[in-house]
Design a protein around this motif. Structure first.
Motif, PDB file in Angstrom:
ATOM      1  N   UNK A  90      21.103 -27.232  20.804  1.00 52.35           N
ATOM      2  CA  UNK A  90      20.532 -26.454  21.899  1.00 52.35           C
ATOM      3  C   UNK A  90      20.915 -24.971  21.929  1.00 52.35           C
ATOM      4  N   UNK A  91      22.022 -24.588  21.302  1.00 48.13           N
ATOM      5  CA  UNK A  91      22.516 -23.212  21.450  1.00 48.13           C
ATOM      6  C   UNK A  91      21.469 -22.186  21.029  1.00 48.13           C
ATOM      7  N   UNK A  92      21.360 -21.119  21.814  1.00 42.95           N
ATOM      8  CA  UNK A  92      20.419 -20.066  21.479  1.00 42.95           C
ATOM      9  C   UNK A  92      20.761 -18.785  22.213  1.00 42.95           C
ATOM     10  N   UNK A  93      20.092 -17.709  21.840  1.00 42.97           N
ATOM     11  CA  UNK A  93      20.280 -16.413  22.483  1.00 42.97           C
ATOM     12  C   UNK A  93      18.908 -15.784  22.691  1.00 42.97           C
ATOM     13  N   UNK A  94      18.814 -14.856  23.644  1.00 39.38           N
ATOM     14  CA  UNK A  94      17.515 -14.254  23.965  1.00 39.38           C
ATOM     15  C   UNK A  94      17.739 -12.897  24.613  1.00 39.38           C
ATOM     16  N   UNK A  95      17.049 -11.891  24.118  1.00 38.00           N
ATOM     17  CA  UNK A  95      17.113 -10.551  24.705  1.00 38.00           C
ATOM     18  C   UNK A  95      15.906  -9.765  24.208  1.00 38.00           C
ATOM     19  N   UNK A  96      14.813  -9.745  24.984  1.00 38.01           N
ATOM     20  CA  UNK A  96      13.578  -9.109  24.519  1.00 38.01           C
ATOM     21  C   UNK A  96      13.794  -7.640  24.141  1.00 38.01           C
ATOM     22  N   UNK A 197      21.255 -10.053  29.831  1.00 41.10           N
ATOM     23  CA  UNK A 197      20.657  -8.734  29.607  1.00 41.10           C
ATOM     24  C   UNK A 197      20.073  -8.106  30.872  1.00 41.10           C
ATOM     25  N   UNK A 198      20.261  -8.779  32.032  1.00 37.34           N
ATOM     26  CA  UNK A 198      19.830  -8.196  33.309  1.00 37.34           C
ATOM     27  C   UNK A 198      20.945  -8.384  34.341  1.00 37.34           C
ATOM     28  N   UNK A 199      20.979  -7.511  35.344  1.00 33.52           N
ATOM     29  CA  UNK A 199      21.926  -7.698  36.441  1.00 33.52           C
ATOM     30  C   UNK A 199      21.431  -8.852  37.318  1.00 33.52           C
ATOM     31  N   UNK A 200      22.330  -9.353  38.161  1.00 37.05           N
ATOM     32  CA  UNK A 200      21.973 -10.449  39.075  1.00 37.05           C
ATOM     33  C   UNK A 200      20.771 -10.039  39.939  1.00 37.05           C
ATOM     34  N   UNK A 201      20.781  -8.778  40.363  1.00 37.19           N
ATOM     35  CA  UNK A 201      19.702  -8.239  41.183  1.00 37.19           C
ATOM     36  C   UNK A 201      18.374  -8.250  40.422  1.00 37.19           C
ATOM     37  N   UNK A 202      18.421  -7.808  39.164  1.00 37.97           N
ATOM     38  CA  UNK A 202      17.202  -7.775  38.330  1.00 37.97           C
ATOM     39  C   UNK A 202      16.670  -9.183  38.082  1.00 37.97           C
ATOM     40  N   UNK A 203      17.582 -10.121  37.860  1.00 37.87           N
ATOM     41  CA  UNK A 203      17.177 -11.519  37.640  1.00 37.87           C
ATOM     42  C   UNK A 203      16.430 -12.040  38.879  1.00 37.87           C
TER      43      UNK A 203
END
Length: 256
Positions: A90-96, A197-203
């Protein structure tokens, strides 16, 4: 009887999101579980949360991009619990990031974590399962099936397309050992990966804007993907191998 009574399961990326959810579900259904992730402290906290007895979970920390990490996870499961029946890869990473800005380091990060990590962990698991069979379930991606302009991810998508192709190849090669291999291809699932890759606010602002992207009208939750994984890992799916199951709220079917 619980579906996974007496079964031993290894899970990569088990410290949060889909991996954590699926680990908890396997334990609830009778399995013993070995979880991997990069952060040992986080894994220990998850282990305590999903199994307060401390008897049904072991942790094996390390970066899955290093082939020895997958081998260590499998070895831990086999030595502690006596075998291996299921691997959740399952391990993965993501950052557009746009294609024109992707660096070699970005490319290596995706290919090494997502594809190389799953490849060699599957190999270690298959060696352990060879004698009596088993099931491997990979986390692939809807992005390997469709490109989405809002989330440019050429390297991420290419790595996951490799994961999907690996499923078909290993289904043929490993069938003789009674080892099944399948993948799930999720669309937007609300996991902590977005916080990388985003702040809690952005999420909080951004994720709800993707609800309407899915024909069913909502983003996925870890449990949505965990349900599909548990099914593919179970004897209920004993005649299913080499398939990529879209778990995407209808995205790949088309648009409203």
């Amino acid at each position: 009887m619980a579906r996974f009574e007496g079964k031993v399961v290894a899970i990569t990326g088990g410290g949060s999101g889909i991996g954590k959810e699926v680990a908890a579900r396997f334990i609830a259904e009778g399995a013993r579980v070995a979880i991997n992730g990069r952060d040992a402290a986080k894994l220990e906290a998850v282990a305590r949360e999903i199994d307060p007895t401390g008897e049904k979970v072991i942790i094996s920390a390390g970066d899955i991009a290093v082939p020895a990490t997958g081998a260590a996870l499998v070895d831990a499961a086999v030595s502690k619990f006596g075998g291996l029946d299921v691997l959740i890869n399952n391990a993965g990473v993501f950052n557009p990031k746009s294609f024109l800005e992707l660096t070699e380091a970005d490319y290596d990060w995706y290919l090494d974590t997502i594809l190389k990590g799953k490849f060699f962990t599957a190999q270690a698991a298959a060696k352990a399962m060879k004698a009596k069979g088993g099931a491997i379930v990979q986390t692939g991606s809807m992005w390997a099936i469709q490109a989405i302009g809002a989330t440019p991810s050429a390297a991420y998508s290419a790595a996951n397309a490799g994961v999907h192709a690996m499923v078909r190849n290993l289904a043929i090669e490993l069938a003789q050992y009674k080892i099944r291999i399948n993948a799930v291809a999720p669309a937007v699932v609300e996991t902590p990966v977005y916080n990388t890759f985003m702040t809690e606010e952005q999420v909080k602002e951004t994720l709800p804007t993707f609800n309407a992207f899915h024909p069913i009208g909502r983003n996925g939750q870890p449990r949505d993907v965990a349900e599909a994984m548990l099914f593919l890992a179970s004897d209920q799916a004993s005649w299913i191998t080499g398939t990529v199951l879209s778990v995407d709220g209808g995205v790949t079917a088309g648009r409203q």
